[in-house]
Design a protein around this motif. Sequence first.
Motif, short mmCIF file in Angstrom:
data_model
loop_
_atom_site.label_atom_id
_atom_site.label_comp_id
_atom_site.label_asym_id
_atom_site.label_seq_id
_atom_site.Cartn_x
_atom_site.Cartn_y
_atom_site.Cartn_z
N PRO A 55 -8.38 30.69 26.62
CA PRO A 55 -9.11 29.50 27.01
C PRO A 55 -10.19 29.66 27.77
N HIS A 56 -10.42 30.82 28.17
CA HIS A 56 -11.73 31.19 28.87
C HIS A 56 -13.12 31.11 27.86
N GLY A 68 3.67 44.84 30.62
CA GLY A 68 5.18 44.33 30.96
C GLY A 68 5.35 43.07 30.34
N ASP A 69 5.43 42.25 31.27
CA ASP A 69 5.84 40.72 30.85
C ASP A 69 4.65 39.77 30.45
N ARG A 70 3.75 40.54 30.31
CA ARG A 70 2.22 39.81 30.34
C ARG A 70 1.47 40.20 28.85
N CYS A 86 -1.15 31.46 32.67
CA CYS A 86 -2.17 32.46 33.27
C CYS A 86 -1.43 32.89 34.68
N VAL A 87 -0.98 34.19 34.79
CA VAL A 87 -0.36 34.60 35.92
C VAL A 87 -1.30 35.73 36.72
N HIS A 88 -2.62 35.83 36.01
CA HIS A 88 -3.32 36.77 36.93
C HIS A 88 -4.69 36.52 36.43
N ASN A 89 -5.55 36.14 37.45
CA ASN A 89 -7.02 36.03 37.33
C ASN A 89 -7.85 37.03 38.12
N LEU A 100 -6.44 26.97 32.13
CA LEU A 100 -6.25 28.50 31.70
C LEU A 100 -4.83 28.49 30.98
N ALA A 101 -3.85 27.50 30.87
CA ALA A 101 -2.98 27.52 30.11
C ALA A 101 -3.03 27.70 28.51
#
Length: 344
Positions: A55-56, A68-70, A86-89, A100-101
């Motif tokens: 989405p960026h 891993g899970d990402r 989004c779990v890490h920026n 960011l979803a």
Amino acid sequence: MTTTAKQTLVHKAWYAAGWSSEIGDAPVARTILAQPVVLFRTADGIAHALHDACPHRFAPLSLGKLKGDRIACAYHGLEFDGAGTCVHNPHGKGKVSSSLAVRTYPVVERYGMLWIWPGDVDKADASSLPEIPQLEDESFSWVHGVLHVDANYQLVLDNLLDLTHVEFLHPMLASEGNAARTTFRCEQDGEIVRAFYDVVDEPITGLFQIMWENERQAANLHAYMHWHAPSNLYLDTGMVSDEADGGPKIPTVHFLTPETEETTHYFWAAGRNRGHGNEQVSGMLHFATQNAFENEDEPMIRAVRSRMHSNDLFAHKPALLPMDEAGVRARRVLEQRLAAEQAG
């Protein structure tokens, strides 16, 4: 050739997205119903499907890496979980906003296949997945394949529901005069259409000779195609002689997933009730199945489309033959499904 403006793609349905074996330790990009999708597995082995664009700056997430899970975007390192969150920026103070979803698609893994629901998420119901228990029947051994077809999926449906073309396009699958000897009937049960083809005393075809075990030169051939809307088919076929098990059977499944209005993903599997564990038989069956469509059916379907100004068969007022009944019924069912979607 011009493309059609008429919508032919049913969104509220489960579609084959990829054989389970295709989705491993790297993201897989696939366009489904004109929507870019990335398929991947998290560390726990669970499969996920997201819109294939960060989405960026809209970089394809399928170009990224699994962590891993990402799944991490290859452009600016944003990381997303299987739910599209989004779990890490890695930039600034690491703030994550709702913008960011990433859209996620419902996914179910069954029969060695990943199934995706491209329609409204709240309408996805795993109980409406097509039932193909034969793929889990231990009396059959299976080989799998994938094809890409440069034509609308409905033209492929027409081809698969009309098996009288086999004599003329597939010399390994039928002998001369097969069409004239064939008895045909069609049945419909709601959104399921069945086409039945029976031939008495058919010379043993090249395909069945792979597994033929007696000296008879002919047997009764049956080929029963079952279509489940919108685009999944199961073919029960065999040559019955006087053997205890009835003779060799080669069931096949055909999962057609529209890529766009003009292209189709074709996932297939061919089974057999003999020659289990024989790699030579597996190789011959795989070649025969892949070759029949890739080098015989698909070129003809593309040639047919080149003479049509759209994918709307009925707009061309085609001459119809008796065995066209199954294909016509299927197209009518699809028209009803599309009309219901548009009304809803």
